[in-house]
Design an enzyme around this catalytic site. Structure first.
Site, short mmCIF file in Angstrom:
data_model
loop_
_atom_site.label_atom_id
_atom_site.label_comp_id
_atom_site.label_asym_id
_atom_site.label_seq_id
_atom_site.Cartn_x
_atom_site.Cartn_y
_atom_site.Cartn_z
N TYR A 151 -0.33 8.22 -2.82
CA TYR A 151 -0.29 7.97 -4.27
C TYR A 151 -1.43 8.71 -4.98
CZ TYR A 151 2.96 3.92 -3.79
OH TYR A 151 4.02 3.08 -3.55
N GLY A 152 -2.46 9.07 -4.22
CA GLY A 152 -3.71 9.54 -4.82
C GLY A 152 -3.64 10.86 -5.57
N THR A 186 -5.48 3.42 -5.66
CA THR A 186 -4.81 4.18 -6.71
C THR A 186 -3.82 3.29 -7.45
OG1 THR A 186 -5.03 6.19 -5.38
CG2 THR A 186 -3.43 6.24 -7.17
N THR A 227 -8.62 2.88 0.52
CA THR A 227 -8.46 2.08 1.74
C THR A 227 -8.57 2.90 3.02
OG1 THR A 227 -6.09 2.35 1.47
CG2 THR A 227 -7.05 0.26 0.74
N HIS A 228 -8.44 4.23 2.91
CA HIS A 228 -8.60 5.06 4.10
C HIS A 228 -10.07 5.23 4.51
CE1 HIS A 228 -4.47 6.34 3.33
NE2 HIS A 228 -4.45 6.89 4.52
N ASP A 244 0.87 -1.18 0.00
CA ASP A 244 0.00 0.00 0.00
C ASP A 244 0.90 1.23 0.00
OD1 ASP A 244 -2.73 1.17 0.42
OD2 ASP A 244 -1.75 2.00 2.18
N SER A 245 0.31 2.37 -0.31
CA SER A 245 1.07 3.61 -0.25
C SER A 245 1.45 3.99 1.19
CB SER A 245 0.26 4.75 -0.87
OG SER A 245 -0.97 4.87 -0.20
#
Lengths: 259, 259
Positions: free
Chosen positions: B39-40, B72, B183-184, B7-8
């Site tokens: 990353y978004g 993303t 995911t947040h 994940d970022s």
């Protein structure tokens, strides 16, 4: 006689704007490290590494000064870059911002990113001027997103600012000095003033830094041209930049680069 | 029989959590690219490059599956990684999320990052299932900051969510399906439900992806151990992680790495 300016992204355009107001005939090269923004949540080591790369990228433009527009990078890496690039004056925003804040009366409230707050750079610089200064710092993780989203005013923005200050232990209204310790925050100035009330005096490290640079470098007869470089996503840069620099940026003045 | 998840940053812990619920005896290795988050707001090319490095870092752990937890990165790089790492199953969150959204009734509202919205990956995947589906996407640039700040509820959070939906052209209350396409966002679930009203059905790509992985990989008798790697600022990771994974993460399970 180019002045090189770098920032984590677009926030530093507020500094460039302030510089251009005072030294409009200078040439400028601006680097926004948009591939790695924000710096405000990164560690000191990582910000060191990013700042070093950014400065190295700008050296081939033979600048007569290097300006670290980003508060987080100034807090973390000014001494390092001064040492590595000792042949030219290197400016950061912490010293000038601290001087402006320390010249006011009453309590000093510093609004900044998580990393700038964690560094303790502003309280240290303020207490070097006024050892007994009463200082509170508040990390404002939502302010960058508000500024980049263009939510510069409105009840939602003021609600976020109010909650941030209250959670930071500030009683409202606030009378004293409020230092806008992140280059994104000047675009939220009116909303922050509304929340703090009319007795708060807002100071902006971008303006103080520009005064400082102006005191060291004379105006010259350059073309007043600016070249912009970004490390990622120029389209996002174009769309957000006007909020920070007060005008459109032409795509032909902007290049994508890797650092 | 390790499952590799990247994940970022910390948002992907919601995916890891959902996987662990279903396959608790598997071993996991989780990489959060905290030096480059978010990353978004980054371009597709840059996300490609970051995703490739993250996947390459995880290969020496000989995973039996690779899970791209970040929406993303899934939108930008799933096909690329499937091709480059064709020896193992590679899962992204877009397909499972789209299937969950398409199985509902009525209008589908996708809440995601700027980059995920710009990619068009969700509407495309939904329309591949239901060609006539009525879909609206809204970029939610403030939601990540809300989630990371721990402002999961309260009037300010609901005010930000309300303004985001209204500016995106949604009438409230909303009845239909709301896909949490980042995911947040599951940590903001209750606040999003409050703003949308009781007739909105929220679906979560983390849960759908975990169902998908579970359908492909059997449970085994591993130790259930997780190793965490982050590319920067482990202290920030520890402090924010519990919001996403529902428990503390021990510092001895976490290593700083460079990718």
């Amino acid at each position: 006689m180019t002045i090189a300016v770098f920032d984590s992204g677009m926030g530093g355009l507020t500094v460039l704007h302030a510089l251009q107001d005072r030294l409009p005939s200078r040439d400028y090269v601006y680097l926004g490290d948009t591939a790695r923004l924000p710096y405000g949540t990164k560690s000191t080591d990582t910000v060191h590494q990013y700042a070093r790369r950014a400065a190295a990228f700008l050296m081939p433009f033979s600048p007569s000064a290097l300006v670290i527009a980003c508060n987080t990078a100034s807090a973390a890496a000014l001494d390092l870059l001064k040492e590595e690039f000792s042949a030219l004056p290197v400016f950061g925003v912490i010293g000038p911002g601290a001087r402006a804040a320390a010249s006011g009366d009453g309590h000093i409230l510093i609004l900044a990113t998580e990393s700038t707050v964690a560094s303790g750079a502003y309280p240290e610089a303020i207490r070097a001027i006024h050892p007994g200064a009463s200082v509170t710092q508040i990390p404002c993780p939502l302010f960058v997103a508000l500024a980049e989203a263009g939510w510069t005013d409105g009840p939602e923005t003021e609600a976020v600012i109010r909650r941030t200050l209250l959670e930071g232990g500030i009683s409202l209204p606030f009378s004293g000095t409020v230092l806008l310790g992140c280059t994104h925050f000047p675009v939220l100035r009116a909303a922050i003033q509304n929340v703090c009330g009319p007795d708060a005096v807002l100071v902006d490290s971008a303006q103080s830094l520009a005064d400082d640079v102006c005191g060291r470098l004379a105006e010259d007869r350059g073309s007043g041209k600016i070249r912009f470089f970004v490390t990622d996503n120029p389209d996002r840069f174009f769309s957000i930049a006007p909020r920070f620099i007060g005008r459109e940026i032409a795509s032909e003045d902007t290049e994508l680069c890797r650092i």
